[in-house]
Scaffold this active site. Structure first.
Site, PDB file in Angstrom:
ATOM      1  CG  ASN A  49      43.263  29.639  -7.392  1.00  0.00           C
ATOM      2  OD1 ASN A  49      41.772  29.183  -6.893  1.00  0.00           O
ATOM      3  ND2 ASN A  49      43.652  30.985  -8.182  1.00  0.00           N
TER       4      ASN A  49
ATOM      5  CG  HIS B 114      41.633  24.438  -1.377  1.00  0.00           C
ATOM      6  ND1 HIS B 114      40.413  25.118  -1.184  1.00  0.00           N
ATOM      7  CD2 HIS B 114      41.210  24.074   0.179  1.00  0.00           C
ATOM      8  CE1 HIS B 114      40.398  25.881  -0.650  1.00  0.00           C
ATOM      9  NE2 HIS B 114      40.041  25.389   0.447  1.00  0.00           N
TER      10      HIS B 114
ATOM     11  CB  CYS C 122      46.202   5.572  -5.026  1.00  0.00           C
ATOM     12  SG  CYS C 122      45.915   3.464  -4.885  1.00  0.00           S
TER      13      CYS C 122
ATOM     14  N   GLY D  58      40.617  38.581  -4.893  1.00  0.00           N
ATOM     15  CA  GLY D  58      39.730  36.892  -5.744  1.00  0.00           C
ATOM     16  C   GLY D  58      39.561  35.635  -4.849  1.00  0.00           C
TER      17      GLY D  58
ATOM     18  CB  SER E 131      33.852  34.001  -1.910  1.00  0.00           C
ATOM     19  OG  SER E 131      33.996  32.974  -1.720  1.00  0.00           O
TER      20      SER E 131
END
Ligand code: BJW
Ligand code: ZN
Length: 244
Positions: free
Chosen positions: A103, A120, A128, A188, A190
């Site tokens: 998340n 992620h 930048c 939680g 997939s």
């Protein structure tokens, strides 16, 4: 049956030195964060290739920024839910606890988790495209196309888009954690997006006890030792309750 599985998982955790949790969008759903692939999921309403790829940013950076600014406004008032809080408490209870999250919402840190590997990236960090500097920036009134104060190049959200490599140090730390843990909680997600999706299998191959906590079965469920179905905000706090 669910009660027996829950009690087995509690016991495994209590006997373990090294526990890892891998979380996905489902853990933040009860905070009001949209998931990606569910019925109201983001990728049901928007095409990922138009918004979450480096090609999309090259083609139309303003459109991509519009999407991320909309999401930043949506996320800004949201709070951690009982599942985030329970994982922060678990970190205190287990000798060595690592939280790996896909998340980008920053809710684990807000809940008090300290050791968090953000696979992620983080939507509150900007990077930048010229000099590579990464800075936290929580402003909701960014210009339509924000630029770097140091070099003038465009800034982009510090998140990992499809086709991009994950930060090699963060990924290596995540792989090491799952390969050395005794219990892995997969919560939680997939389990469709690589390389995060293969972390559960790696843990299993190295002998860990792997449990999935999800609203529903996933394509990965059969690989694991145990599956608990229900809302993360209910299931995860139950891991901390004493045996009755
Ligand atoms: C609840 C609940 C409740 C709901 N309680 N549960 C084969 C073909 C084509 C491409 C590939 C391929 N193999 C690998 C790839 C590449 C690609 C990939 O995996 N694609 C697949 C879709 C096939 N991967 C990549 O590109 C990655 N990079 C990479 O591989 O680099 C090497 C490489 C480079 C170049 C070429 C090839 C390889 C990068 C992936 C980056 C993912 N980025 C995103 C967006 C982040 C930024 C943003 O948010 O805008 O990350 S995509 C999106 O998916 C986001 C998420 O972190 C990620 C995972 O989603 P998640 O968390 O699982 O959410 P959902 O919605 O899918 O699931 C929610 C779950 O919760 C469900 O199961 C519900 O049931 C459950 N749930 N409410 C409990 N209350
Ligand atoms: Zn710069």
């Amino acid at each position: 049956m669910a009660a027996a599985a829950l009690s087995q998982l509690r016991e495994k955790i209590a006997r373990s030195q090294r526990v890892v949790a891998l979380t996905g969008a489902g853990i933040s759903a009860e905070s009001g964060v949209p998931t990606f692939r569910g019925q109201d999921g983001l990728w049901r309403q928007y095409r990922a290739v138009d918004l979450a790829t480096p090609q999309a940013f090259q083609r139309d950076p303003r459109l991509v920024w519009e999407f991320y600014q909309w999401r930043r406004r949506l996320l800004q008032p949201l709070k951690p839910n009982p599942a985030h809080l329970a994982l922060a408490a678990l970190e205190e209870a287990v000798p060595e606890f690592t939280l790996i999250t896909q998340n980008i919402d920053g809710l684990h840190a807000l809940a008090g988790s300290r050791r968090v590997l953000e696979l992620h990236g983080n939507i509150w960090h900007l990077r930048c495209t010229g000099c590579g500097v990464v800075r936290e920036d929580r402003r909701l009134d960014l210009p339509a196309l924000p630029t770097c104060a140091d070099c003038g190049a465009w800034l982009r959200p510090h998140v990992v888009w499809f086709g991009e490599m994950l930060d090699p140090e963060i990924l290596a730390a995540a792989v090491a954690a799952v390969e050395n843990c005794q219990v892995l909680l997969v919560i939680g997600t997939s389990g469709l997006v690589q390389p995060a999706a293969s972390l559960g299998r790696r843990a299993k191959q190295r002998g860990a006890f792997v449990a999935e906590l999800n609203l529903e079965p996933t394509p990965q469920s059969d690989l694991y030792d145990l599956a608990l179905h229900g809302r993360a905000g209910v299931l995860v706090p139950q891991l901390l309750e004493p045996e009755r």
